[in-house]
Design an enzyme around this catalytic site. Sequence first.
Site, PDB file in Angstrom:
ATOM      1  N   LYS A  35       0.838  -1.217   0.000  1.00  0.00           N
ATOM      2  CA  LYS A  35       0.000   0.000   0.000  1.00  0.00           C
ATOM      3  C   LYS A  35       0.868   1.260   0.000  1.00  0.00           C
ATOM      4  O   LYS A  35       2.073   1.190   0.293  1.00  0.00           O
ATOM      5  CB  LYS A  35      -0.919  -0.018   1.220  1.00  0.00           C
ATOM      6  CG  LYS A  35      -0.186  -0.046   2.546  1.00  0.00           C
ATOM      7  CD  LYS A  35      -1.112  -0.456   3.692  1.00  0.00           C
ATOM      8  CE  LYS A  35      -0.356  -0.456   5.005  1.00  0.00           C
ATOM      9  NZ  LYS A  35      -1.160  -0.995   6.114  1.00  0.00           N
TER      10      LYS A  35
ATOM     11  N   ARG B  99     -10.255  -0.900  15.304  1.00  0.00           N
ATOM     12  CA  ARG B  99     -10.316  -0.057  14.122  1.00  0.00           C
ATOM     13  C   ARG B  99     -11.266  -0.751  13.157  1.00  0.00           C
ATOM     14  O   ARG B  99     -12.460  -0.484  13.189  1.00  0.00           O
ATOM     15  CB  ARG B  99      -8.895   0.143  13.553  1.00  0.00           C
ATOM     16  CG  ARG B  99      -8.803   1.203  12.480  1.00  0.00           C
ATOM     17  CD  ARG B  99      -7.377   1.398  12.006  1.00  0.00           C
ATOM     18  NE  ARG B  99      -6.790   0.168  11.462  1.00  0.00           N
ATOM     19  CZ  ARG B  99      -5.537   0.069  11.018  1.00  0.00           C
ATOM     20  NH1 ARG B  99      -4.733   1.106  11.047  1.00  0.00           N
ATOM     21  NH2 ARG B  99      -5.093  -1.082  10.545  1.00  0.00           N
TER      22      ARG B  99
ATOM     23  N   TYR C  79      14.834  30.136   8.686  1.00  0.00           N
ATOM     24  CA  TYR C  79      13.533  30.711   9.050  1.00  0.00           C
ATOM     25  C   TYR C  79      13.348  30.725  10.563  1.00  0.00           C
ATOM     26  O   TYR C  79      13.585  29.716  11.230  1.00  0.00           O
ATOM     27  CB  TYR C  79      12.395  29.900   8.432  1.00  0.00           C
ATOM     28  CG  TYR C  79      12.248  30.109   6.953  1.00  0.00           C
ATOM     29  CD1 TYR C  79      11.994  31.372   6.422  1.00  0.00           C
ATOM     30  CD2 TYR C  79      12.337  29.028   6.078  1.00  0.00           C
ATOM     31  CE1 TYR C  79      11.850  31.551   5.053  1.00  0.00           C
ATOM     32  CE2 TYR C  79      12.184  29.200   4.717  1.00  0.00           C
ATOM     33  CZ  TYR C  79      11.947  30.464   4.209  1.00  0.00           C
ATOM     34  OH  TYR C  79      11.800  30.647   2.871  1.00  0.00           O
TER      35      TYR C  79
ATOM     36  N   MET D  90      11.584  24.325   2.518  1.00  0.00           N
ATOM     37  CA  MET D  90      10.952  23.490   1.487  1.00  0.00           C
ATOM     38  C   MET D  90      11.982  22.786   0.605  1.00  0.00           C
ATOM     39  O   MET D  90      11.820  21.623   0.248  1.00  0.00           O
ATOM     40  CB  MET D  90      10.024  24.352   0.621  1.00  0.00           C
ATOM     41  CG  MET D  90       9.162  23.520  -0.316  1.00  0.00           C
ATOM     42  SD  MET D  90       8.160  24.527  -1.413  1.00  0.00           S
ATOM     43  CE  MET D  90       7.002  25.273  -0.291  1.00  0.00           C
TER      44      MET D  90
HETATM   45  C1  LIG Z   1      -0.267  -1.914   6.706  1.00  0.00           C
HETATM   46  C2  LIG Z   1      -0.779  -3.215   7.205  1.00  0.00           C
HETATM   47  C3  LIG Z   1       0.097  -4.298   7.403  1.00  0.00           C
HETATM   48  C4  LIG Z   1       1.597  -4.173   7.279  1.00  0.00           C
HETATM   49  O1  LIG Z   1       2.088  -3.579   8.448  1.00  0.00           O
HETATM   50  P1  LIG Z   1       3.662  -3.407   8.718  1.00  0.00           P
HETATM   51  O2  LIG Z   1       3.728  -2.894  10.095  1.00  0.00           O
HETATM   52  O3  LIG Z   1       4.142  -2.406   7.717  1.00  0.00           O
HETATM   53  O4  LIG Z   1       4.278  -4.729   8.511  1.00  0.00           O
HETATM   54  C5  LIG Z   1      -0.448  -5.514   7.764  1.00  0.00           C
HETATM   55  N1  LIG Z   1      -1.783  -5.647   7.934  1.00  0.00           N
HETATM   56  C6  LIG Z   1      -2.639  -4.630   7.772  1.00  0.00           C
HETATM   57  C7  LIG Z   1      -4.101  -4.837   7.994  1.00  0.00           C
HETATM   58  C8  LIG Z   1      -2.173  -3.378   7.421  1.00  0.00           C
HETATM   59  O5  LIG Z   1      -3.030  -2.359   7.276  1.00  0.00           O
END
Ligand SMILES: *Cc1c(COP(=O)(O)O)cnc(C)c1O
Length: 361
Positions: free
Chosen positions: A34, A129, A254, A302
């Site tokens: 992802k 969640r 800055y 930036m």
């Molecule tokens: C992002 C995610 C993972 C991977 O998690 P890592 O900590 O990067 O290994 C596994 N399961 C779910 C449901 C996730 O959202």
Amino acid sequence: MKLAAAEIDLSALTHNLRCIKSIAPNTKVMAVLKANAYGHGLVTIAQHLQGADAFAVARIDEALALRAGGLTNPIVLLEGFFNAGDIPILLANNFQAVIHNEAQLIALEQAQLDAPIAVWLKVDTGMHRLGIEPQELELFYNRLKSSANVKSHIHLMTHFSCADDQQNPKTSQQIDTFSHLVDSKQEQICLANSAGIIGWPKSHGDWIRPGLMLYGVSPMVDQVGREHGLQPVMKLTTKVIAIRRLPANEPVGYGGRWQSSKDIMLAVVAMGYGDGYPRHATSGTPVIIKGQRFSIVGSVSMDMITVDIGDNQANVQIGDEVEMWGPNLPVEEVAKHAGTIPYELLCNVTPRVSYEYLNAK
Ligand SMILES: *Cc1c(COP(=O)(O)O)cnc(C)c1O
């Protein structure tokens, strides 16, 4: 002169997959890709993870981008689908769906499909969640089992909230809750993210879901990837574009938030929050030039950062490479200086950075 660049070491990636398999042998690997493969480049990373058993992404668009890139591997949508209209897209593209709520269940039962889709039923064992309640498992399981729109084997999964902390008893509780629920079912189970894989061998199950550790980075509190045998995949670099003298007691940058009590030399480097480098990195955050560690000073802007090179005994010159994180400077360490986690730094690298893929097979 190329300035901000991300070198992606594909041999480190395949090394990390092998390392993961040695930590959790006898499990199948769902490689988590992802957020543009945690900022490493979705399609190229997927092409070089053909040793994984499936890929996982969070959004349907990410899965479609993998198919458009020519990848035919199984793909799991970690949040499933978001409305009933998505279901035909899943079927047409052979995507598997995590099912975590009743709206999804109803939509799936009511869909008019020519063939069934594969599902992963997600139980909330304490993360709070996504996921159904433990006491809902039987109902969801039976309804999915009896739907013609669902493939007969239903994978069962859960997700950890505190697995990065070995002292926290929560993970064992989650593993126990899940084990009791699924014990009587002849289905494949999946619990562990990277922290579960490294810290909680009891959670390995039939499938594991590594994300961060694929990229060579540690999910564990106060550890770095190398301690688990991992190799960083990304090296974020830029160049020195100016060297100047900063007189004693003159503020730099800055807000004038930093000054030195003695005369020093500054290297100005071409990297900033416009490249994804964290603006909140504090004075003292390390960078590497000519094999030596120096500290950034003043505010990150930036496009530029100022680095204290002392009296420049290292003979830093315009055009020298600066490593912002990578094999010689763990991104975990930079994240700590910036008050964040390595996940965020990797995901935030912006398109202005030029990507270079090294050691492709
Ligand atoms: C992002 C995610 C993972 C991977 O998690 P890592 O900590 O990067 O290994 C596994 N399961 C779910 C449901 C996730 O959202």
